[in-house]
Design a protein around this motif. Structure first.
Motif, mmCIF file in Angstrom:
data_model
loop_
_atom_site.group_PDB
_atom_site.id
_atom_site.type_symbol
_atom_site.label_atom_id
_atom_site.label_comp_id
_atom_site.label_asym_id
_atom_site.label_seq_id
_atom_site.Cartn_x
_atom_site.Cartn_y
_atom_site.Cartn_z
ATOM 1 N N VAL A 188 1.041 -1.117 0.098
ATOM 2 C CA VAL A 188 0.121 0.148 -0.059
ATOM 3 C C VAL A 188 0.736 1.340 -0.021
ATOM 4 N N TYR A 189 0.508 2.411 -0.622
ATOM 5 C CA TYR A 189 1.145 3.500 -0.763
ATOM 6 C C TYR A 189 0.587 4.682 -0.131
ATOM 7 N N PHE A 190 -0.340 5.260 -0.849
ATOM 8 C CA PHE A 190 -1.307 6.536 -0.322
ATOM 9 C C PHE A 190 -2.406 6.359 0.151
ATOM 10 N N PHE A 191 -2.994 6.723 1.402
ATOM 11 C CA PHE A 191 -4.297 6.749 1.797
ATOM 12 C C PHE A 191 -4.720 8.152 2.146
ATOM 13 N N PRO A 192 -5.744 8.765 1.052
ATOM 14 C CA PRO A 192 -5.992 10.158 1.203
ATOM 15 C C PRO A 192 -7.030 10.473 2.031
ATOM 16 N N ASN A 193 -7.311 11.651 2.441
ATOM 17 C CA ASN A 193 -8.694 11.962 3.261
ATOM 18 C C ASN A 193 -9.654 12.330 2.052
ATOM 19 N N LEU A 194 -10.750 12.560 2.108
ATOM 20 C CA LEU A 194 -11.806 12.801 1.090
ATOM 21 C C LEU A 194 -11.399 13.869 0.155
ATOM 22 N N PRO A 195 -10.955 15.325 0.787
ATOM 23 C CA PRO A 195 -10.366 16.367 0.038
ATOM 24 C C PRO A 195 -9.226 15.756 -0.955
ATOM 25 N N ALA A 196 -8.456 15.190 -0.570
ATOM 26 C CA ALA A 196 -7.159 14.789 -1.395
ATOM 27 C C ALA A 196 -7.915 13.573 -2.483
ATOM 28 N N LEU A 197 -8.480 12.623 -2.303
ATOM 29 C CA LEU A 197 -9.172 12.026 -3.110
ATOM 30 C C LEU A 197 -9.948 12.813 -4.269
ATOM 31 N N GLN A 198 -10.484 13.777 -3.888
ATOM 32 C CA GLN A 198 -11.421 14.675 -4.778
ATOM 33 C C GLN A 198 -10.242 15.580 -5.669
ATOM 34 N N ASN A 199 -9.239 15.737 -5.012
ATOM 35 C CA ASN A 199 -8.092 16.525 -5.828
ATOM 36 C C ASN A 199 -7.414 15.574 -6.797
ATOM 37 N N TRP A 200 -7.259 14.502 -6.483
ATOM 38 C CA TRP A 200 -6.754 13.366 -7.321
ATOM 39 C C TRP A 200 -7.724 13.445 -8.656
ATOM 40 N N LEU A 201 -8.932 13.272 -8.683
ATOM 41 C CA LEU A 201 -10.113 13.127 -9.635
ATOM 42 C C LEU A 201 -9.927 14.273 -10.371
ATOM 43 N N ALA A 202 -9.836 15.477 -9.758
ATOM 44 C CA ALA A 202 -9.827 16.672 -10.620
ATOM 45 C C ALA A 202 -8.670 16.735 -11.292
ATOM 46 N N ARG A 203 -7.493 16.281 -10.740
ATOM 47 C CA ARG A 203 -6.361 16.616 -11.412
ATOM 48 C C ARG A 203 -6.163 15.585 -12.735
ATOM 49 N N ALA A 204 -6.960 14.544 -12.628
ATOM 50 C CA ALA A 204 -7.166 13.675 -13.558
ATOM 51 C C ALA A 204 -8.362 13.933 -14.578
ATOM 52 N N ASN A 205 -8.634 15.033 -14.613
ATOM 53 C CA ASN A 205 -9.774 15.762 -15.212
ATOM 54 C C ASN A 205 -11.134 15.165 -15.239
ATOM 55 N N PHE A 206 -11.406 14.522 -14.268
ATOM 56 C CA PHE A 206 -12.778 13.970 -14.019
ATOM 57 C C PHE A 206 -13.605 15.300 -13.393
ATOM 58 N N ILE A 207 -15.041 15.235 -13.894
ATOM 59 C CA ILE A 207 -15.978 16.420 -13.422
ATOM 60 C C ILE A 207 -16.955 16.027 -12.520
ATOM 61 N N ASN A 208 -17.971 16.904 -12.328
ATOM 62 C CA ASN A 208 -19.370 16.557 -11.537
ATOM 63 C C ASN A 208 -19.156 15.246 -10.613
ATOM 64 N N GLN A 209 -18.018 15.463 -9.489
ATOM 65 C CA GLN A 209 -17.890 14.656 -8.600
ATOM 66 C C GLN A 209 -19.216 14.426 -7.511
ATOM 67 N N GLN A 210 -19.505 13.316 -7.213
ATOM 68 C CA GLN A 210 -20.847 13.125 -6.154
ATOM 69 C C GLN A 210 -20.066 12.212 -5.176
ATOM 70 N N VAL A 211 -19.953 12.526 -3.823
ATOM 71 C CA VAL A 211 -19.392 11.593 -2.896
ATOM 72 C C VAL A 211 -20.941 10.806 -2.413
ATOM 73 N N ILE A 212 -20.773 9.403 -2.572
ATOM 74 C CA ILE A 212 -21.675 8.716 -2.402
ATOM 75 C C ILE A 212 -21.774 8.289 -0.936
ATOM 76 N N PHE A 213 -20.506 7.815 -0.519
ATOM 77 C CA PHE A 213 -20.445 7.385 0.691
ATOM 78 C C PHE A 213 -19.105 7.877 1.385
ATOM 79 N N ALA A 214 -18.841 8.033 2.802
ATOM 80 C CA ALA A 214 -17.765 8.579 3.374
ATOM 81 C C ALA A 214 -18.055 8.325 4.775
#
Length: 136
Positions: free
Chosen positions: A62-88
């Motif tokens: 295992v390498y990186f365990f993000p908090n929710l804002p970091a995971l959302q940043n990963w998605l944004a930096r990979a050009n994903f849009i319209n993020q919806q948190v389903i479960f946290a």
């Protein structure tokens, strides 16, 4: 080109999660959807990731365990849009347990600090589970 991609339980096993998400993004049709399942750590203030020395909650590889804002940043930096948190939510010992069809060496219960279950046996914050839906 894919209409839907399920990325379940693998992001924290790669040394380059943003690179992996970018590769997935390139493989998807415009307007398609990705569903992410990722273990991470608590915290909503700043986007941060835990980079464990060797193990996290008894897991290796295992390498990186993000908090929710970091995971959302990963998605944004990979050009994903319209993020919806389903479960946290914190990861449940009922969910991560030894069963006949998942005979792992230890369950989450054995991987948490017996005196303080908000910590792993290694002293890290106990895992959370995040689900996010996003679009290309």
């Amino acid at each position: 080109m894919f209409d839907v991609v399920f990325c379940l339980g693998v992001l924290y096993h790669t040394p380059d999660p943003v690179g992996m998400l970018r590769t997935i993004h390139k493989s998807m049709k415009r307007g398609s959807e990705i569903i992410i399942d990722c273990q991470g750590i608590p915290g909503d203030d700043q986007p941060i990731c835990l980079f464990p020395r060797k193990r996290y909650a008894n897991m290796t590889g295992v390498y990186f365990f993000p908090n929710l804002p970091a995971l959302q940043n990963w998605l944004a930096r990979a050009n994903f849009i319209n993020q919806q948190v389903i479960f946290a939510e914190p990861l449940s010992t009922e969910e991560q347990r030894i069963t006949d069809w998942a005979p792992v060496n230890t369950s989450l219960k054995e991987s948490l600090n017996a005196e303080d279950p908000s910590l792993t046996i290694e002293g890290y914050p106990a895992p959370h589970r995040f689900y996010i839906r996003a679009r290309r």
